[in-house]
Design a protein around this motif. Structure first.
Motif, PDB file in Angstrom:
ATOM      1  N   ASN A  19       0.827  -1.212   0.000  1.00 23.21           N
ATOM      2  CA  ASN A  19       0.000   0.000   0.000  1.00 23.21           C
ATOM      3  C   ASN A  19       0.859   1.259   0.000  1.00 23.21           C
ATOM      4  OD1 ASN A  19      -2.462  -1.332  -0.005  1.00 23.21           O
ATOM      5  ND2 ASN A  19      -2.573  -1.462   2.224  1.00 23.21           N
ATOM      6  N   ILE A  20       1.981   1.234   0.755  1.00 20.60           N
ATOM      7  CA  ILE A  20       2.883   2.394   0.740  1.00 20.60           C
ATOM      8  C   ILE A  20       3.454   2.593  -0.659  1.00 20.60           C
ATOM      9  CG2 ILE A  20       5.030   3.349   1.658  1.00 20.60           C
ATOM     10  CD1 ILE A  20       4.508   1.803   4.231  1.00 20.60           C
ATOM     11  N   GLU A  21       3.914   1.504  -1.260  1.00 18.00           N
ATOM     12  CA  GLU A  21       4.507   1.616  -2.600  1.00 18.00           C
ATOM     13  C   GLU A  21       3.485   2.075  -3.629  1.00 18.00           C
ATOM     14  OE1 GLU A  21       6.577  -1.147  -6.038  1.00 18.00           O
ATOM     15  OE2 GLU A  21       6.434  -1.923  -3.989  1.00 18.00           O
ATOM     16  N   GLU A  22       2.261   1.568  -3.531  1.00 21.62           N
ATOM     17  CA  GLU A  22       1.222   1.980  -4.481  1.00 21.62           C
ATOM     18  C   GLU A  22       0.930   3.478  -4.371  1.00 21.62           C
ATOM     19  OE1 GLU A  22      -3.468   0.980  -5.579  1.00 21.62           O
ATOM     20  OE2 GLU A  22      -2.415  -0.144  -4.015  1.00 21.62           O
ATOM     21  N   ALA A  23       0.879   3.980  -3.136  1.00 18.88           N
ATOM     22  CA  ALA A  23       0.636   5.414  -2.944  1.00 18.88           C
ATOM     23  C   ALA A  23       1.786   6.240  -3.511  1.00 18.88           C
ATOM     24  CB  ALA A  23       0.447   5.712  -1.455  1.00 18.88           C
ATOM     25  N   PHE A  24       3.023   5.808  -3.238  1.00 17.75           N
ATOM     26  CA  PHE A  24       4.175   6.550  -3.745  1.00 17.75           C
ATOM     27  C   PHE A  24       4.271   6.460  -5.264  1.00 17.75           C
ATOM     28  CE2 PHE A  24       7.132   8.037  -0.357  1.00 17.75           C
ATOM     29  CZ  PHE A  24       6.297   7.793   0.711  1.00 17.75           C
ATOM     30  N   ASN A  25       3.969   5.296  -5.829  1.00 21.12           N
ATOM     31  CA  ASN A  25       3.992   5.166  -7.284  1.00 21.12           C
ATOM     32  C   ASN A  25       2.955   6.067  -7.939  1.00 21.12           C
ATOM     33  OD1 ASN A  25       6.060   3.294  -7.224  1.00 21.12           O
ATOM     34  ND2 ASN A  25       4.706   1.518  -7.379  1.00 21.12           N
ATOM     35  N   THR A  26       1.798   6.224  -7.296  1.00 19.32           N
ATOM     36  CA  THR A  26       0.768   7.115  -7.825  1.00 19.32           C
ATOM     37  C   THR A  26       1.257   8.557  -7.840  1.00 19.32           C
ATOM     38  OG1 THR A  26      -0.968   5.657  -6.986  1.00 19.32           O
ATOM     39  CG2 THR A  26      -1.614   7.910  -7.541  1.00 19.32           C
ATOM     40  N   ILE A  27       1.932   8.959  -6.766  1.00 14.88           N
ATOM     41  CA  ILE A  27       2.452  10.330  -6.692  1.00 14.88           C
ATOM     42  C   ILE A  27       3.543  10.551  -7.732  1.00 14.88           C
ATOM     43  CG2 ILE A  27       3.673  11.962  -5.196  1.00 14.88           C
ATOM     44  CD1 ILE A  27       2.246  10.634  -2.824  1.00 14.88           C
ATOM     45  N   TRP A  28       4.393   9.537  -7.946  1.00 15.73           N
ATOM     46  CA  TRP A  28       5.511   9.648  -8.900  1.00 15.73           C
ATOM     47  C   TRP A  28       5.101   9.260 -10.326  1.00 15.73           C
ATOM     48  CZ3 TRP A  28       7.269   9.882  -3.959  1.00 15.73           C
ATOM     49  CH2 TRP A  28       8.452  10.582  -3.723  1.00 15.73           C
ATOM     50  N   TYR A  29       3.818   8.929 -10.513  1.00 14.19           N
ATOM     51  CA  TYR A  29       3.315   8.505 -11.831  1.00 14.19           C
ATOM     52  C   TYR A  29       4.068   7.289 -12.363  1.00 14.19           C
ATOM     53  CZ  TYR A  29       0.944  12.991 -11.706  1.00 14.19           C
ATOM     54  OH  TYR A  29       0.153  14.045 -11.337  1.00 14.19           O
ATOM     55  N   VAL A  30       4.296   6.326 -11.483  1.00 17.44           N
ATOM     56  CA  VAL A  30       4.929   5.056 -11.862  1.00 17.44           C
ATOM     57  C   VAL A  30       3.820   4.018 -12.004  1.00 17.44           C
ATOM     58  CG1 VAL A  30       6.582   3.275 -11.195  1.00 17.44           C
ATOM     59  CG2 VAL A  30       7.030   5.673 -10.626  1.00 17.44           C
ATOM     60  N   LYS A  31       3.788   3.326 -13.136  1.00 12.96           N
ATOM     61  CA  LYS A  31       2.686   2.412 -13.420  1.00 12.96           C
ATOM     62  C   LYS A  31       2.967   0.982 -12.961  1.00 12.96           C
ATOM     63  CE  LYS A  31       1.014   5.100 -17.358  1.00 12.96           C
ATOM     64  NZ  LYS A  31       0.657   5.095 -18.812  1.00 12.96           N
ATOM     65  N   ARG A  32       4.233   0.593 -12.842  1.00 15.41           N
ATOM     66  CA  ARG A  32       4.573  -0.790 -12.485  1.00 15.41           C
ATOM     67  C   ARG A  32       5.078  -0.850 -11.050  1.00 15.41           C
ATOM     68  NH1 ARG A  32       8.367  -3.692 -16.721  1.00 15.41           N
ATOM     69  NH2 ARG A  32       7.957  -5.335 -15.190  1.00 15.41           N
ATOM     70  N   SER A  33       4.547  -1.803 -10.286  1.00 10.55           N
ATOM     71  CA  SER A  33       5.003  -2.009  -8.912  1.00 10.55           C
ATOM     72  C   SER A  33       6.084  -3.087  -8.878  1.00 10.55           C
ATOM     73  CB  SER A  33       3.828  -2.426  -8.020  1.00 10.55           C
ATOM     74  OG  SER A  33       2.832  -1.422  -7.999  1.00 10.55           O
ATOM     75  N   ARG A  34       6.726  -3.228  -7.724  1.00 10.91           N
ATOM     76  CA  ARG A  34       7.706  -4.295  -7.551  1.00 10.91           C
ATOM     77  C   ARG A  34       7.024  -5.659  -7.588  1.00 10.91           C
ATOM     78  NH1 ARG A  34       9.611  -0.162  -4.227  1.00 10.91           N
ATOM     79  NH2 ARG A  34      11.863   0.249  -4.329  1.00 10.91           N
ATOM     80  N   THR A  35       7.786  -6.666  -7.955  1.00 12.76           N
ATOM     81  CA  THR A  35       7.273  -8.025  -7.902  1.00 12.76           C
ATOM     82  C   THR A  35       7.199  -8.487  -6.450  1.00 12.76           C
ATOM     83  OG1 THR A  35       9.495  -8.961  -8.120  1.00 12.76           O
ATOM     84  CG2 THR A  35       8.271  -8.522 -10.163  1.00 12.76           C
ATOM     85  N   ILE A  36       6.471  -9.572  -6.194  1.00 12.21           N
ATOM     86  CA  ILE A  36       6.351 -10.114  -4.835  1.00 12.21           C
ATOM     87  C   ILE A  36       7.722 -10.490  -4.295  1.00 12.21           C
ATOM     88  CG2 ILE A  36       5.365 -11.968  -3.440  1.00 12.21           C
ATOM     89  CD1 ILE A  36       3.319  -9.969  -4.318  1.00 12.21           C
ATOM     90  N   TYR A  37       8.561 -11.068  -5.156  1.00  8.73           N
ATOM     91  CA  TYR A  37       9.915 -11.454  -4.718  1.00  8.73           C
ATOM     92  C   TYR A  37      10.705 -10.244  -4.268  1.00  8.73           C
ATOM     93  CZ  TYR A  37      14.745 -13.073  -5.043  1.00  8.73           C
ATOM     94  OH  TYR A  37      16.063 -13.356  -4.776  1.00  8.73           O
ATOM     95  N   ARG A  38      10.656  -9.155  -5.068  1.00 12.28           N
ATOM     96  CA  ARG A  38      11.368  -7.925  -4.687  1.00 12.28           C
ATOM     97  C   ARG A  38      10.808  -7.335  -3.410  1.00 12.28           C
ATOM     98  NH1 ARG A  38      13.470  -4.352  -8.216  1.00 12.28           N
ATOM     99  NH2 ARG A  38      13.708  -3.074  -6.323  1.00 12.28           N
ATOM    100  N   GLN A  39       9.498  -7.376  -3.242  1.00 11.43           N
ATOM    101  CA  GLN A  39       8.895  -6.842  -2.018  1.00 11.43           C
ATOM    102  C   GLN A  39       9.367  -7.615  -0.799  1.00 11.43           C
ATOM    103  OE1 GLN A  39       4.643  -6.670  -2.313  1.00 11.43           O
ATOM    104  NE2 GLN A  39       4.634  -5.289  -4.063  1.00 11.43           N
ATOM    105  N   VAL A  40       9.378  -8.945  -0.882  1.00  6.97           N
ATOM    106  CA  VAL A  40       9.801  -9.760   0.259  1.00  6.97           C
ATOM    107  C   VAL A  40      11.256  -9.478   0.603  1.00  6.97           C
ATOM    108  CG1 VAL A  40      10.197 -12.118   1.052  1.00  6.97           C
ATOM    109  CG2 VAL A  40       8.091 -11.563  -0.169  1.00  6.97           C
TER     110      VAL A  40
END
Length: 252
Positions: A104-125
């Motif tokens: 949720n933190i990354e999604e909010a920050f990506n929205t502010i930075w206009y980034v469309k792709r999130s990290r993969t589950i492996y990268r998040q872990v």
């Protein structure tokens, strides 16, 4: 300056920042006990759990009952860990709460930075569990630095210049720590490359406002409990959630 404020408010409404703050408040409440359990488990291994407990009680000094309840939940969580329950349902719940919060933190920050792709589950872990494992050491180091400065000031009471310098650092160190945390957050959370120079002034602004809000929250708790014990205990949890939501609004 007025134009910047107008553009900022338009971006807040367009990107639904307040809704993200509400979602992060819920995720933070859900992940609070597991995260604190990890922090206490690592700190206990190095003998610094009392320092973290003291910091937690100081931040909730207006409502000591809530601090006792949180510490009881953390201790119960650690006891279940020793009993083997953690391997099954506890591990799944821990992974879910941590990944939910960080996603949720990354999604909010990506929205502010206009980034469309999130990290993969492996990268998040890999990335975020590393952050949670390093967090207890950061807290212990900063707490140890404060204890060292306080001890140094008592050992040299007659040295006026050093005493004033130590007093100044003791008052400023929480703000510096908050600014550094926001800098790291703004740098690492978006799934894009952010330059350090673009995080300095936002981190200073966010860290300063955050510490002011925290000071108001702690002192308002004390006054509320002093004037009306029944209402103070009832309002403890909503006040805590309100402070957390305001903090996320400041961050975003």
């Amino acid at each position: 300056i007025l134009k910047r404020f107008v553009i900022t408010w338009e971006c807040i409404k367009k990107n639904h920042i307040l809704s993200y703050a509400s979602a992060l408040t819920y995720s933070s409440m859900l992940a609070a006990v597991p995260v604190l359990a990890i922090i206490f488990a690592i700190a206990r291994g190095f003998g610094f759990d009392t320092i973290i407990e003291t910091k937690l009680r100081n931040s909730l000094e207006g409502n000591p009952d809530i601090a006792d309840t949180i510490l009881y939940f953390v201790e119960s969580y650690l006891q279940h860990t020793k009993g083997g329950v953690f391997i099954g349902i506890g591990l799944i719940f821990l992974l879910y709460t941590l990944l939910s919060l960080t996603a949720n933190i990354e999604e909010a920050f990506n929205t502010i930075w206009y980034v469309k792709r999130s990290r993969t589950i492996y990268r998040q872990v890999i990335d975020y569990f590393g952050v949670f494992l390093l967090l207890p050491f950061v807290i212990v180091i900063t707490s140890g630095l404060n204890i060292f400065l306080q001890t140094f000031r008592t050992l040299l009471p007659n040295t006026q210049l050093l005493s004033k310098t130590n007093t100044f650092f003791l008052h400023v160190s929480p703000i510096i720590f908050a600014v550094l945390v926001f800098m790291v957050l703004f740098k690492t959370m978006p799934n894009t490359r952010v330059k350090w120079k673009h995080t300095v002034w936002p981190a200073i602004l966010a860290g300063t406002v955050f510490m002011i809000v925290e000071w108001v929250y702690v002192h308002y708790q004390i006054k509320l409990s002093a004037y009306n014990a029944i209402y103070g205990s009832f309002a403890a949890i909503p006040l805590f959630m309100l402070w957390m939501q305001i903090s996320w609004c400041i961050c975003l």
